[in-house]
Write an enzyme that holds these catalytic residues in place. Structure first.
Site, PDB file in Angstrom:
ATOM      1  N   HIS A 163       0.770  -1.226   0.039  1.00  0.00           N
ATOM      2  CA  HIS A 163      -0.126  -0.158  -0.126  1.00  0.00           C
ATOM      3  C   HIS A 163       0.776   1.135  -0.034  1.00  0.00           C
ATOM      4  O   HIS A 163       0.455   2.561  -0.439  1.00  0.00           O
ATOM      5  CB  HIS A 163      -0.699  -0.010   1.184  1.00  0.00           C
ATOM      6  CG  HIS A 163      -0.256   0.134   2.430  1.00  0.00           C
ATOM      7  ND1 HIS A 163       0.005  -0.911   3.389  1.00  0.00           N
ATOM      8  CD2 HIS A 163      -0.159   1.356   3.067  1.00  0.00           C
ATOM      9  CE1 HIS A 163       0.555  -0.209   4.558  1.00  0.00           C
ATOM     10  NE2 HIS A 163       0.523   1.268   4.284  1.00  0.00           N
ATOM     11  N   ASP A 193       0.101  -7.396   1.250  1.00  0.00           N
ATOM     12  CA  ASP A 193       0.279  -6.193   1.502  1.00  0.00           C
ATOM     13  C   ASP A 193       1.795  -5.919   1.680  1.00  0.00           C
ATOM     14  O   ASP A 193       2.599  -5.181   2.270  1.00  0.00           O
ATOM     15  CB  ASP A 193      -0.349  -5.447   2.585  1.00  0.00           C
ATOM     16  CG  ASP A 193      -0.061  -4.183   2.765  1.00  0.00           C
ATOM     17  OD1 ASP A 193      -0.073  -3.381   1.530  1.00  0.00           O
ATOM     18  OD2 ASP A 193      -0.200  -3.233   3.530  1.00  0.00           O
ATOM     19  N   SER A 270       4.923   2.233   8.139  1.00  0.00           N
ATOM     20  CA  SER A 270       4.458   1.250   7.363  1.00  0.00           C
ATOM     21  C   SER A 270       5.667   0.709   6.389  1.00  0.00           C
ATOM     22  O   SER A 270       6.494   1.369   5.700  1.00  0.00           O
ATOM     23  CB  SER A 270       3.316   1.360   6.470  1.00  0.00           C
ATOM     24  OG  SER A 270       2.043   1.499   7.137  1.00  0.00           O
TER      25      SER A 270
END
Length: 531
Positions: A163, A193, A270
């Site tokens: 993402h 992901d 992230s």
């Protein structure tokens, strides 16, 4: 002489008085010395404890020093194609709004609408909603974004979250020593992901990966990343839980087995690593629980390193991920379902086969709808997510042994796995799917009515029987039975499953008249005779 004797007596009395005073003070003096000794011992113990805490602090310091050179900051921007796509979406939204405004004027004027106009009144609001979601996604991707990444190969391969880089036109990577490089996307996997980037650089420090299966709740961990753009930030915490699923559902992460941690992880973290105290990567930080706000609420989720490294190596070598595929849809069982399928109440294993894609591995191997899968190659499965992850971790063309229960009886089935198709693969729909079992004597397809599915067909969870789903193609149905009919008895003998119904129908001699007791939602019970 008397004077001398009196003097000695006075001295003796004085000595006795002094001794008495000393004797009276002795316990106090002894107690004081004992208390001081205890205090000194406690101080020494406190110093030893502080020394041990300092050792923990030193461990954190060492892990941070070893790991930070292998963590990168990622900056992303949207491309021209996203700007063009956004313009096209906005144009479509304007046209839809213009059409809806016209139709609304016609309705208010009392005009009679054509069939096409009526269809547009229903269809266009849904289409507008879908385009608005797409517009929001494009706007987000046009804005600059940031994340973190892990150097997992000294040749310049970087592991991060899908993402972070999905749909981005420009990706730049900043290293620990402040060098910056343009990165190219080698491959991404929405299902986990994860994504792999490549930079052309030398003198890189790749991080080692540890065994995430060995992590236990309570183990110390450190997170490194760039929260809010603050590069090389280090936080610490513990592993709070293992095996978390149904996290970040909006990202459509299919394969979930997250570690949960209370280490402070925020936007920008992230793709960064979660590390054990050996300086090994045990997870890729991916999602946070925000409690409605924009930042971490003390609950964060990380992809286990064992899964992350498998995906990273596949993406590195081929740019894509090949996963095993059974060719079924499946569901979890409830406690009320288990006795209906004649499963042991003490055994909590089992995933229900709810449908089978025609001419795919499960179909070719002989699996049936309503089979309950208990294990894969001896590894027990207790829920849908676990089974899906197990199969996905096995490469296509590998053979596996499934232990299943069918009609209350255990059996083993050998299946050669296929390759999981892309979600956009239309061949699955073209090939057809079996969602029920054949009731040959009736010319119909039916399913055991499990309590969890009863409301879907209009029945109470306490109802038992076989629900009719559809006729068998090319076969004349018997007895006037129709979809959503529930067969609850044969010749007054209750039937609770497809297996019981088939055995009841096959009992007796050829040509014997049979009587079925049938329920239907909203209708009176009825009797159907078969010859």
């Amino acid at each position: 002489m008397n004077h001398s004797g009196g003097t000695r007596l006075g001295v003796l009395i004085a000595i006795l008085i002094v001794l008495a005073l000393v004797a009276l003070r002795m316990p106090e003096l002894l107690l004081s010395h004992w208390a001081y000794a205890v205090q000194r011992a406690q101080l020494h113990a406190d110093r030893d404890e502080l020394a041990r805490l300092q050792e923990a602090s030193s461990a954190f310091r060492l892990v941070a020093a070893v790991a930070r050179p292998g963590v990168v900051q990622i900056e992303v921007r949207g491309g021209d194609d996203k700007r063009t796509a956004l313009d096209q979406v906005r144009q479509q939204l304007a046209e839809i709004q213009e059409r809806l405004d016209y139709l609304q004027e016609q309705v208010e004027a009392g005009a009679e609408l054509s069939r096409e106009e009526l269809r547009d009144l229903v269809r266009l609001p849904r289409r507008r909603q879908a385009l608005e979601v797409q517009q929001d996604e494009l706007i987000e991707r046009l804005h600059p974004g940031a994340g973190s990444g892990i150097l997992f190969d000294a040749d310049g391969y970087v592991l991060t979250n899908h993402h972070v880089v999905d749909g981005r036109g420009t990706i730049r990577v900043r290293l620990y020593d402040q060098r910056e490089f343009e990165a190219r996307l080698i491959g991404g996997d929405r299902g986990t992901d994860l994504a792999v980037l490549k930079i052309d650089a030398d003198n890189l420090h790749a991080l080692p990966f540890g065994d995430s299966d060995r992590m236990e709740v309570g183990d110390w961990v450190l997170a490194v990343g760039a929260p809010f753009g603050l590069s090389q930030s280090v936080t610490h915490g513990i592993v709070s839980a293992k095996g978390r699923t149904n996290i970040a559902t909006e990202r459509r992460i299919i394969y979930q087995d997250f570690l949960q941690t209370d280490a402070a992880i925020n936007p920008g973290n992230s793709g960064g690593p979660l590390l054990n105290l050996r300086g090994e990567v045990v997870g890729v930080n991916t999602a946070i629980a925000t409690n409605g706000g924009p930042t971490n609420a003390g609950v964060a989720f990380t992809i286990p390193s064992n899964l992350a490294l498998r995906i990273a190596n596949q993406l590195k070598s081929s740019g894509q991920v090949a996963r095993g595929w059974l060719g079924i849809t499946m569901g979890d069982l409830t406690a009320d379902d288990r006795p209906v399928l004649r499963l042991s109440p003490e055994d909590h294993r089992g995933v229900l086969v709810t449908s089978i894609f025609n001419d795919h591995p499960a179909d070719r191997a002989g699996l049936e709808v309503e089979d309950v899968i208990l294990s894969v190659d001896g590894r027990a499965v207790e829920n849908l997510d676990q089974l899906r992850n197990l199969i996905a971790d096995i490469l296509p063309d590998q053979q596996v042994q499934l232990s299943v229960v069918r009609n209350g009886q255990p059996r083993d089935i050998q299946v050669t796995l296929g390759r999981r198709p892309d979600d956009s693969d239309r061949s699955l729909q073209r090939g057809g799917v079996r969602e029920a079992r054949e009731l040959q004597p009736l010319g119909l397809l039916g399913r055991t009515l499990l309590p969890q599915f009863a409301p879907r067909y209009g029945f109470a969870r306490e109802d038992r029987g076989v629900v009719i789903v559809a006729p068998i193609e090319g076969v004349e149905p018997q007895g006037g039975l129709a979809p959503r009919d529930l067969v609850v008895a044969v010749d007054e003998e209750p039937v609770k499953s497809v297996d019981e119904l088939m055995r009841a129908l096959q009992a007796g001699h050829s040509g014997q008249k049979r009587t079925l007791r049938v329920l239907h939602p909203g209708a009176e019970p009825r009797t159907v005779e078969l010859r």
